[in-house]
Scaffold this motif. Structure first.
Motif: not given
Length: 480
Positions: A201-207
């Motif tokens: 849902x956000x950049x950290x979780x996508x990374x």
């Protein structure tokens, strides 16, 4: 020397006052300081000599023979048990080990079929879906950059088990692209897979999801794809993968890629097509690891026997035993390892050159030679040579420092001898007593006698010493 010269000037610097002689620093205090400096020099020399001893191998003839024997035996093991991909008994064992690890990882991720190996791989491919898995079988990759099922793991940057591979995996997942290296060129395929969507849902979780997808997909490919026939193409070893990484860095830094870079890259692709992947390079590491362990074990066993045979029972302790037998951080075992790995590489390289020369029916075949070279062994030997060179430089540096300290010790010793001589010649108490006696008119005779004694101590020529009233009268009257 500058410090000693300054101290010498201080000793000779004294003033006349109404009450007597006044020294800036007396000889006794200078002697104390000089002896303190000498003690520091001695301690530093002792520490340097101890360090030189630690950096000097204490190998005897038996140590060298054992190390060379271990290297020779492991070299023979490499020739007959490792060989080259497809003809490697140890390679078959490592292939099965990787197959089992893939199954174990699939079980951790929820695989419950417990069927054959291909079922586990298919499960991981579906669970860790990525957009850069073009295989050259009917897709654009086969036309654009000669992508095939046997080489796409090597040419695809995101399949590399390196930091560069992780970077391009996350980049491709975020941008739905696919990056490849072919013939020295960096190629980017846009809209690689329209059905792919990176979770999060956000950049950290996508990374985080990107890293998980990269590692999971690497595990699904490490022992071959689900539709592979036979051994299948694994993933390139980190050592071989750096060839493409160098080309990428040059392209990004706008540095021209040389013909040599292209040749090496294509040569590496040919090796990978013949089975030179991370599984085979793992099998190459086995004889190198055995060589390492055997040498360290032989070193410890020899020192253990020596310790118990030369140390009395009441003097034994585990701490002293470990200091005597510890096979890691000493120059002796490191020299033995250099000999062992050097012997191993000599046998391995010799076998590779012979196979390359004889397999081509009169013409040397480079790929046959390189396929049999144990790159892990060569790398380990290079590390040993680097360590030997580093210790030699450190030892030479310490020797030079010790030499200058020894020269400094000689100078300080001479300085101390001079101070002791001056201490005997120029006694502060006698000088002060001379002034007091000269003040007391009733004791002028004794004072005069002390002037004679002091003149003799100062090595005044005998004819120039005034010893009585007649000598004084003649001196002031211009007599002899």
């Amino acid at each position: 020397m500058e410090k000693l010269q300054k101290e010498a000037r201080i000793i000779y610097d004294f003033d006349f006052t109404e009450s007597g002689f006044e020294f800036t620093s007396n000889i006794s205090s200078a002697l104390v300081e000089a002896n303190f400096d000498l003690e520091e020099i001695e301690n530093e020399i002792e520490e340097n000599l101890e360090m030189i001893k630690k950096l000097t191998p204490q190998c005897d003839k038996t140590d060298y023979i054992l190390a060379a024997s271990s290297g020779a035996l492991c070299g023979i093991m490499d020739i007959f048990l490792v060989g080259k991909p497809g003809q490697s008994p140890l390679g078959n064992i490592t292939d099965k080990w990787f197959d089992n690890r893939v199954k174990d990882f699939a079980k951790l991720c929820g695989w419950k079929d417990n069927k054959d190996f291909s079922s586990a791989v298919r499960f991981l491919e579906k669970k860790f879906k990525i957009p850069y898995d073009q295989r050259g079988a009917g897709d654009a990759g086969s036309i654009i950059f000669d992508l095939k099922p046997g080489n796409h793991h090597f040419k695809s940057l995101a399949h590399n088990p390196t930091l560069m591979g992780l970077f391009f995996s996350i980049l491709d997942q975020f941008t739905n692209t696919s990056h490849f290296v072919s013939n020295g060129e960096l190629i980017s395929l846009q809209r690689a897979d329209d059905s792919f969507e990176l979770r999060g849902n956000n950049i950290p979780s996508k990374i985080f999801c990107g890293i998980a997808n990269w590692f999971g997909h690497i595990m699904s490919d490490v022992a071959g794809a689900s539709n592979s026939k036979g051994r299948g193409a694994g993933i390139p070893s980190p050592i071989m993968a750096w060839i493409n990484d160098i080309i990428v860095l040059k392209r990004k830094l706008h540095i021209p890629v040389s013909e040599f870079d292209r040749t090496v890259s294509e040569f590496a692709v040919q090796m990978f097509n013949q089975g030179y992947d991370v599984r085979f390079q793992t099998s190459q590491a086995i004889p190198v690891l055995v060589n390492e362990m055997v040498v360290r074990l032989m070193y410890s066993v020899r020192r253990l026997i020596k310790y118990y045979s030369t140390t009395k029972k009441e003097e034994r302790s585990y701490s002293l035993l470990w200091m005597e037998c510890e096979p890691f951080s000493n120059a002796t075992v490191k020299r033995m390892l250099t000999v062992a790995h050097g012997t191993f590489c000599m046998i391995d390289v010799g076998d590779a050159v012979i196979r390359g020369a004889t397999s081509g029916k009169g013409a040397f075949v480079p790929i046959e030679c390189v396929m049999r070279l144990n790159i892990i062994g060569i790398g380990r030997f290079s590390i040993s040579l680097y360590g030997e060179a580093k210790r030699a430089v450190e030892k030479n540096d310490i020797k030079n420092k010790t030499y200058f300290l020894q020269r400094k010790r000689v100078i300080v010793n001479n300085y101390i001898e001079g101070l002791e001589y001056l201490s005997n010649m120029y006694d502060d108490k006698d000088l002060l007593a001379f002034v007091d006696d000269f003040r007391n008119s009733d004791m002028y005779k004794e004072a005069f006698e002390k002037t004679i004694l002091l003149a003799e101590k100062r090595n005044v020529p005998n004819g120039n010493i005034l010893r009585n009233k007649t000598d004084i009268d003649n001196y002031f009257k211009g007599g002899n």
